[in-house]
Write a protein that holds these residues in place. Structure first.
Motif, PDB file in Angstrom:
ATOM      1  N   GLU A 284     -30.526 -10.615  49.741  1.00  0.00           N
ATOM      2  CA  GLU A 284     -30.164 -11.999  50.084  1.00  0.00           C
ATOM      3  C   GLU A 284     -28.788 -11.941  50.727  1.00  0.00           C
ATOM      4  OE1 GLU A 284     -31.189 -15.331  49.078  1.00  0.00           O
ATOM      5  OE2 GLU A 284     -32.933 -14.793  47.871  1.00  0.00           O
ATOM      6  N   THR A 285     -28.607 -12.639  51.823  1.00  0.00           N
ATOM      7  CA  THR A 285     -27.278 -12.676  52.431  1.00  0.00           C
ATOM      8  C   THR A 285     -26.290 -13.389  51.505  1.00  0.00           C
ATOM      9  OG1 THR A 285     -28.356 -12.720  54.553  1.00  0.00           O
ATOM     10  CG2 THR A 285     -26.044 -13.346  54.548  1.00  0.00           C
ATOM     11  N   GLY A 286     -26.825 -14.300  50.690  1.00  0.00           N
ATOM     12  CA  GLY A 286     -25.967 -15.023  49.725  1.00  0.00           C
ATOM     13  C   GLY A 286     -25.574 -14.179  48.523  1.00  0.00           C
ATOM     14  N   ASP A 287     -25.987 -12.932  48.490  1.00  0.00           N
ATOM     15  CA  ASP A 287     -25.656 -12.075  47.350  1.00  0.00           C
ATOM     16  C   ASP A 287     -24.274 -11.460  47.535  1.00  0.00           C
ATOM     17  OD1 ASP A 287     -25.725 -10.465  45.108  1.00  0.00           O
ATOM     18  OD2 ASP A 287     -26.720  -8.826  46.175  1.00  0.00           O
ATOM     19  N   PHE A 288     -23.265 -12.227  47.187  1.00  0.00           N
ATOM     20  CA  PHE A 288     -21.889 -11.709  47.259  1.00  0.00           C
ATOM     21  C   PHE A 288     -21.134 -12.158  46.021  1.00  0.00           C
ATOM     22  CE2 PHE A 288     -22.101 -15.733  49.555  1.00  0.00           C
ATOM     23  CZ  PHE A 288     -21.131 -16.477  48.908  1.00  0.00           C
ATOM     24  N   LEU A 289     -20.111 -11.385  45.670  1.00  0.00           N
ATOM     25  CA  LEU A 289     -19.257 -11.738  44.539  1.00  0.00           C
ATOM     26  C   LEU A 289     -17.888 -12.190  45.035  1.00  0.00           C
ATOM     27  CD1 LEU A 289     -20.303  -8.807  42.179  1.00  0.00           C
ATOM     28  CD2 LEU A 289     -21.024 -11.195  42.042  1.00  0.00           C
ATOM     29  N   ALA A 290     -17.519 -11.755  46.242  1.00  0.00           N
ATOM     30  CA  ALA A 290     -16.257 -12.203  46.848  1.00  0.00           C
ATOM     31  C   ALA A 290     -16.360 -11.945  48.344  1.00  0.00           C
ATOM     32  CB  ALA A 290     -15.087 -11.417  46.271  1.00  0.00           C
ATOM     33  N   ARG A 291     -15.675 -12.767  49.120  1.00  0.00           N
ATOM     34  CA  ARG A 291     -15.681 -12.586  50.577  1.00  0.00           C
ATOM     35  C   ARG A 291     -14.262 -12.466  51.089  1.00  0.00           C
ATOM     36  NH1 ARG A 291     -20.320 -16.700  52.754  1.00  0.00           N
ATOM     37  NH2 ARG A 291     -21.642 -14.990  53.432  1.00  0.00           N
ATOM     38  N   ASP A 292     -14.083 -11.570  52.074  1.00  0.00           N
ATOM     39  CA  ASP A 292     -12.769 -11.361  52.694  1.00  0.00           C
ATOM     40  C   ASP A 292     -11.662 -11.261  51.651  1.00  0.00           C
ATOM     41  OD1 ASP A 292     -13.734 -11.339  55.293  1.00  0.00           O
ATOM     42  OD2 ASP A 292     -13.773 -13.545  55.349  1.00  0.00           O
ATOM     43  N   ARG A 293     -11.908 -10.425  50.652  1.00  0.00           N
ATOM     44  CA  ARG A 293     -10.958 -10.300  49.549  1.00  0.00           C
ATOM     45  C   ARG A 293     -10.072  -9.084  49.774  1.00  0.00           C
ATOM     46  NH1 ARG A 293     -11.367 -12.054  44.163  1.00  0.00           N
ATOM     47  NH2 ARG A 293     -12.592 -13.756  45.010  1.00  0.00           N
ATOM     48  N   LEU A 294      -8.762  -9.291  49.601  1.00  0.00           N
ATOM     49  CA  LEU A 294      -7.825  -8.180  49.728  1.00  0.00           C
ATOM     50  C   LEU A 294      -7.886  -7.348  48.450  1.00  0.00           C
ATOM     51  CD1 LEU A 294      -5.980  -7.430  52.041  1.00  0.00           C
ATOM     52  CD2 LEU A 294      -4.140  -8.694  50.896  1.00  0.00           C
ATOM     53  N   LEU A 295      -8.338  -6.097  48.598  1.00  0.00           N
ATOM     54  CA  LEU A 295      -8.530  -5.256  47.407  1.00  0.00           C
ATOM     55  C   LEU A 295      -7.939  -3.874  47.668  1.00  0.00           C
ATOM     56  CD1 LEU A 295     -12.265  -6.105  46.679  1.00  0.00           C
ATOM     57  CD2 LEU A 295     -10.350  -6.648  45.190  1.00  0.00           C
ATOM     58  N   PRO A 296      -7.604  -3.139  46.597  1.00  0.00           N
ATOM     59  CA  PRO A 296      -7.153  -1.766  46.826  1.00  0.00           C
ATOM     60  C   PRO A 296      -8.307  -0.925  47.373  1.00  0.00           C
ATOM     61  CG  PRO A 296      -7.306  -2.255  44.476  1.00  0.00           C
ATOM     62  CD  PRO A 296      -7.591  -3.524  45.191  1.00  0.00           C
ATOM     63  N   GLU A 297      -7.959   0.028  48.186  1.00  0.00           N
ATOM     64  CA  GLU A 297      -9.013   0.935  48.673  1.00  0.00           C
ATOM     65  C   GLU A 297      -9.589   1.696  47.489  1.00  0.00           C
ATOM     66  OE1 GLU A 297      -8.042   3.670  51.812  1.00  0.00           O
ATOM     67  OE2 GLU A 297      -7.849   1.999  53.216  1.00  0.00           O
TER      68      GLU A 297
END
Ligand code: LLP
Length: 423
Positions: free
Chosen positions: A351-364
């Motif tokens: 599902e394209t709606g299957d996300f937990l966060a979008r465009d989130r700044l995270l450590p590599e």
């Protein structure tokens, strides 16, 4: 870890490892695997205590809204703190009884109670039904007559106020399915007074969830207080007033009112009404008391856009998909030297709606590393599903230095239980 810290957030870094109380989360997931829901009993208990203390100067009862999390260990921890419960189904009623709730501290809410559910609640001897329509009331009356008892009820009024929260979690406007219109209340009350199977004991309202301003509460409570007094002046003295839940928490940049201000608003409107004030918080009592730990499976970059594909998805935590909700994401192992990158954190579902966060700044991060989605205890596991034939994750409760798996990961048998093949 000090108790005050737990009260703010149940989960903190200790020597660069994300811990719940005094246990490193990594120690838990080494045994349980991922994804995994992990709760802090200390945080649950201190949230409950803080909420109760905020209302200590008025006659009140805090009834946890079970829909936020019906896991037995969570309910048991709250029952142990003397909390009552707000229910919306026969299943939730069965859950709180298993968890050791006092039947006299139970409120039954919801627009579509079935005859069977009503009869079960009557047999249990609950505190009250919050009635949402004239037809539901007629059904409760039939059930009470058949069972030879008197049904204690409150009328859930729709105070017709707008809240600035997500459209799917607003309930207090006249366009919503919830509650009885203000104007209908008086005629209904006159009718009820002639019925010996129904005891009208209160009024109720609930205007929505994750409300971050006081103004909608102020408007709703002042209308409810006025209605309470108007009924009183007509000789109808009520014993309970239920103000629902809805107080917001800070997930990201929200600025919800402090509990003390919400409590003083309640006091201002209802301290003098000599009724038992019922409160139905869900989110506020437990959002920060649990996390969902997930593991990075793969990374992917498409035309400059980064994806972290993790082993938890929308079936485990649907809030980001359904309400565009924001959950803080932290690596279990802190390493401040790592560069950061902007990524979508997505699950394995188709599902394209299957996300937990979008465009989130995270450590590599590298595949195999684990991440925690914070404040996942409210409406997390409770809204999980088996979509895409996925097994629901286990649940763990931490208590100080110890922890216990309170529900195992689902198995293949769980997935197919009760299904039959064609002959
Ligand atoms: N009382 C009634 C009658 C309710 O319908 C609700 C929540 C509550 C109390 C508790 O509200 P709280 O204190 O938790 O805001 N799944 C959504 C939230 C749905 C709320 C439904 N009713 C979410 O994840 O944001």
């Amino acid at each position: 870890m000090k108790q005050e810290e737990i009260a703010v957030k149940g989960f903190l870094y200790c020597r660069r490892k994300l811990c719940g109380e005094e246990v490193a989360l990594k120690e838990i997931t080494r045994e349980t695997g991922t994804p995994c829901y992990i709760y802090s009993r200390g945080a649950l208990q201190s949230n409950a205590r803080r909420f109760q203390e905020a209302f200590s100067t008025i006659n009140h009862r805090v009834c946890f809204a079970v829909k936020a999390n019906r896991s037995l260990a969570v309910l048991q921890a709250f029952a142990g703190q003397g909390l009552g419960f707000d229910l919306v189904s026969g299943g939730e009623l069965a859950a709180v009884i298993r968890a050791g709730a006092n039947p006299h501290h139970l409120i039954y809410s919801g627009v579509g109670k079935t005859k069977e559910e009503i009869c079960l609640a009557l047999r249990t001897g609950i505190l009250q039904f919050n009635v949402e329509s004239a037809e539901e009331l007629a059904q409760i009356r039939v059930c009470a007559r058949e069972s030879g008892c008197v049904a204690p009820i409150a009328l859930r009024v729709n105070p017709d106020v707008e809240t600035g929260t997500h459209p799917y979690i607003r309930t207090g406007s006249s366009r919503h399915k919830f509650g009885i219109d203000f104007q209908e209340v008086f005629s209904l009350v006159r009718e009820i007074r002639r019925w010996k199977e129904i005891r009208l004991q209160g009024l109720a309202c609930h205007i929505g969830s994750q409300i971050c301003q006081l103004a909608p509460f102020e408007e709703a409570f002042s209308r409810m207080a006025r209605l309470f007094q108007d009924l009183k002046s007509q000789g109808i003295a009520l014993q309970t007033v239920d103000l629902g839940g809805g107080l917001g928490v800070r997930y990201n940049r929200e600025t919800p009112p402090p509990l003390a201000r919400y409590a003083s608003l309640v006091r201002r409107h209802f301290a003098s009404c000599q009724a038992l004030v019922l409160l139905e918080p869900g989110r506020y009592l437990l959002a920060d008391a649990g996390v969902l730990v997930t593991r990075l499976l793969y990374r992917k970059e498409t035309r400059g856009k980064h994806f972290y594909i993790v082993d938890a998805g929308m079936n485990d935590l649907i809030r980001p998909t359904l309400y565009q909700a924001w959950h803080e994401i932290l690596p279990l192992q802190l390493n401040s030297k790592r560069p950061r990158l902007k990524a979508d954190v997505v699950g394995p579902l188709c599902e394209t709606g299957d996300f937990l966060a979008r465009d989130r700044l995270l450590p590599e991060m590298k595949p195999g590393e684990e991440l925690a989605l914070l404040q996942a205890a409210a409406y997390g596991y409770a809204q999980s599903s088996n979509y895409n034939a996925r097994l629901r994750p286990p649940e763990v409760m931490i208590n100080g230095k110890t922890w216990q798996e309170t529900r195992p990961r689902e198995s293949e048998e769980d997935l197919f239980r009760g299904e039959t093949l064609l002959p």
